[in-house]
Design an enzyme around this catalytic site. Structure first.
Site, PDB file in Angstrom:
ATOM      1  N   ASP A   1       0.864  -1.177   0.000  1.00 30.29           N
ATOM      2  CA  ASP A   1       0.000   0.000   0.000  1.00 30.29           C
ATOM      3  C   ASP A   1       0.901   1.227   0.000  1.00 30.29           C
ATOM      4  OD1 ASP A   1      -2.182  -1.659   0.176  1.00 30.29           O
ATOM      5  OD2 ASP A   1      -2.378  -1.479   2.352  1.00 30.29           O
TER       6      ASP A   1
ATOM      7  N   ASP B   1     -13.978  -4.268  -1.823  1.00 25.99           N
ATOM      8  CA  ASP B   1     -13.738  -3.888  -0.428  1.00 25.99           C
ATOM      9  C   ASP B   1     -15.044  -3.952   0.364  1.00 25.99           C
ATOM     10  OD1 ASP B   1     -10.928  -3.165  -0.688  1.00 25.99           O
ATOM     11  OD2 ASP B   1     -11.633  -1.461  -1.856  1.00 25.99           O
TER      12      ASP B   1
END
Length: 593
Positions: free
Chosen positions: A290, A448
């Site tokens: 990330d 998500d």
């Protein structure tokens, strides 16, 4: 058995003006093609020549590889692999460049029809047939192999170069094999081919939805096959002409050995025995990074706790776990099967202005020879001056910078909602545009979701599951609500409904996260992953929650996940990638070692 030498092949398409004109006529009447002009009207892309690498200054023609790059997809990794092996690159600009090449590599990327259109329109198809007919050193990669056949059913039928008998057709997903065929699979060598000497019993990387099948008519060409539902052609060889369906530039050290043997054909006189037990498609272990800017403006790798990336301290600074390029290189050396970058500031910034992320891809691909995925900010955009950029143009820049796949999140949710509401595929969503041009194997949809607990599954219109572990108030059921904008906004669509819709819209793979499990280290959400991996026929990557090696074997034995992704446990060195793979191997799960 030594491959037969050939001069004039009966399978070579006739090289005449009538042949070229008839093919051009065929394409113009049957297909509408997208142009891949990176110096074109909307975006100021650098032309392909800016990516040429001069590795051997003054090395002469013996150090030059001619590269046929027609402007689609990621060929940067091929360039970097050639440079890594000490060669300079000459880009094909004209048909004469093909005819004059001492060695030619054709890393075909994208759709069959679009590639053939470019070759025909630029007069390169005829030159390519002549070059191969004369038994000149040639290496085709992926689509560079498929185009040698007579035709393809991809957006077709579409005529190919006609050098090898056979039709390139789509894998059959009705037998429970997932399409695209993505991952590390084993080869069955069928005849001697010196460039394959190092790879028997080793895994190589495939990513494709179409394949050619061996037959009596093309048997003399076939040098290896691969099993995936059926036995398809993995490589061909005839004289000095080679082509492979897999990607050597993405197959780590094994792939580099293939390129090395092609480039240095007289340097290897004996087979080099290598240990390996590859027998089938391996489960993949993926390292995720990330990436975002910290408060000082530096690009760092971070990790969220249920998507919160800031430390719980007085300073509340962004959690900094290292530099993206350095960590990606380390994970490649540690044995990661893929590296995934997620630009978690992408939804707030102008994608093409995100130059640091593009640089991360460019620098990483110089020394990392496994697949790279990038997500974040890949969407249609209108800048402050009213100038419109399509998601296709944005994705093209990522591909040209080194990405093999792009991951789409929020934009895919909106597209799926619209599709489920209207039942119409508009072709205008980022998902549809990119998969149409680059193939669905180049598009990952990142989902998500978060759990919404239920006492009764009939309480909602979305697909609910019975939980393995009851909810906080004893709830036995839950549905998984999809979110956008980094998990901050819930949407009226479930993970099951979204997965089914994006598969129909052109997604080639699903990255399945779970907000509830993110950063908890208690294992993947098995209920969610089983639900989605059973619902779709494309590969599913399990994500969120890994904290121990046993979590990886659990997700592979209890669900149909094709890969498992982790971040924090790798960044913090709590669990080495090699330990995960050794554990899986001991559990009888095939992995690439």
């Amino acid at each position: 058995m030594e491959a037969a030498q050939f001069g004039s092949s009966p399978f070579v398409a006739a090289k005449s003006s009538s042949y070229s004109s008839s093919l051009s006529s065929y394409y113009s009447q049957s297909l509408h093609f997208l142009r891949h002009e990176f110096t074109g009207k909307s975006l100021k892309f650098k032309p392909p020549s800016t990516f040429s690498i001069r590795a051997c200054i003054g090395g002469g023609s013996d150090s030059v590889v001619t590269l046929l790059d027609y402007g689609a997809g990621n060929v940067r990794s091929v360039r970097n692999a050639i440079r890594f092996l000490g060669f300079d690159i000459k880009d094909v600009q004209t048909p004469e460049d093909i005819l004059n090449a001492k060695r030619l590599i054709f890393p075909g990327v994208g759709a069959f029809a679009a590639a053939m259109d470019v070759l025909i329109k630029k007069g390169m198809a005829e030159a390519l047939c002549t070059y191969i007919e004369n038994d000149r050193p040639f290496l085709g990669i992926c689509l560079g192999l498929q185009l040698l056949f007579e035709s393809s059913t991809e957006n077709g039928p579409v005529k190919g170069l006609g050098l090898i008998p056979g039709v390139v057709g789509r894998f059959d997903s009705s037998n429970s094999f997932r399409v695209p065929h993505i991952g590390w699979n084993a080869l069955q060598i069928t005849k001697d081919d010196e460039i394959l000497d190092d790879i028997e019993n080793r895994h190589v990387y495939f990513v494709h939805s179409y394949r050619a099948l061996p037959s009596n008519d093309n048997n003399e060409w076939v040098s290896s096959t691969c099993n995936y539902g059926d036995s398809f052609i993995a490589s061909v060889r005839r004289g000095n002409v080679h082509a492979v369906q897999f990607h050597p530039e993405k197959s780590g050290d094994v792939g580099l050995s293939i390129l090395r043997r092609f480039l240095y054909p007289n340097s290897y006189t004996a087979k080099k025995p290598l240990g390996g037990k590859a027998s089938k498609l391996a489960k993949r272990v993926i390292a995720c990074l990330d990436v975002r800017t910290n408060d000082q403006g530096d690009l760092v790798v971070t990790k969220g706790d249920q998507y919160d990336v800031r430390e719980q301290t007085k300073e509340n600074e962004v959690r900094n776990l290292g530099k993206p390029v350095d960590l990606a290189g380390q994970y490649y050396r540690d044995g990661a099967d893929e590296v995934s970058f997620l630009n978690i500031t992408g939804f707030r910034d102008f994608p093409l202005g995100d130059l640091p992320m593009l640089k991360v891809l460019r620098y990483t691909s110089e020394n990392v020879f496994v697949p790279l995925t990038v997500g974040g900010g890949i969407r249609d955009f209108t800048d402050g001056n009213g100038r419109y950029y399509s998601s296709l143009e944005v994705a093209s820049e990522y591909f040209r910078s080194g990405a093999d796949k792009v991951s789409i999140g929020s934009d895919a949710v909106y597209a799926a909602e619209e599709y489920l509401r209207t039942g119409v595929k508009t072709g205008k969503s980022s998902l549809e545009q990119i998969s149409r041009v680059y193939g669905n194997q180049a598009v990952v949809v990142s989902i998500d979701p978060r759990r919404v607990y239920l006492k009764n599954p009939s309480d909602v219109e979305f697909k609910a599951v019975k939980l393995s572990n009851p909810g906080p108030n004893g709830e036995e059921y839950a549905w998984y609500q999809c979110t956008v904008s980094g998990g901050r906004e819930g949407r009226p669509i479930g993970a099951y409904e979204l997965a089914k819709a994006v598969e129909e819209l052109g997604a080639g793979e699903i990255l399945l996260n779970c907000i509830d499990c993110d950063g908890q280290g208690k294992g993947f959400d098995i209920d969610l992953i089983r639900l989605i991996s059973d619902a779709v026929s494309i590969p599913v990557i399990a994500s969120s929650g890994a904290g121990a090696v046993g979590h990886f074997s659990e997700v592979f034995t209890k669900t149909n996940a094709s890969a498992a992704l982790a971040a924090g446990i790798f960044h913090r060195k709590e669990v080495p990638i090699q330990s995960v793979k050794e554990h899986l191997l001991n559990e009888g799960i095939e992995v690439r070692m």
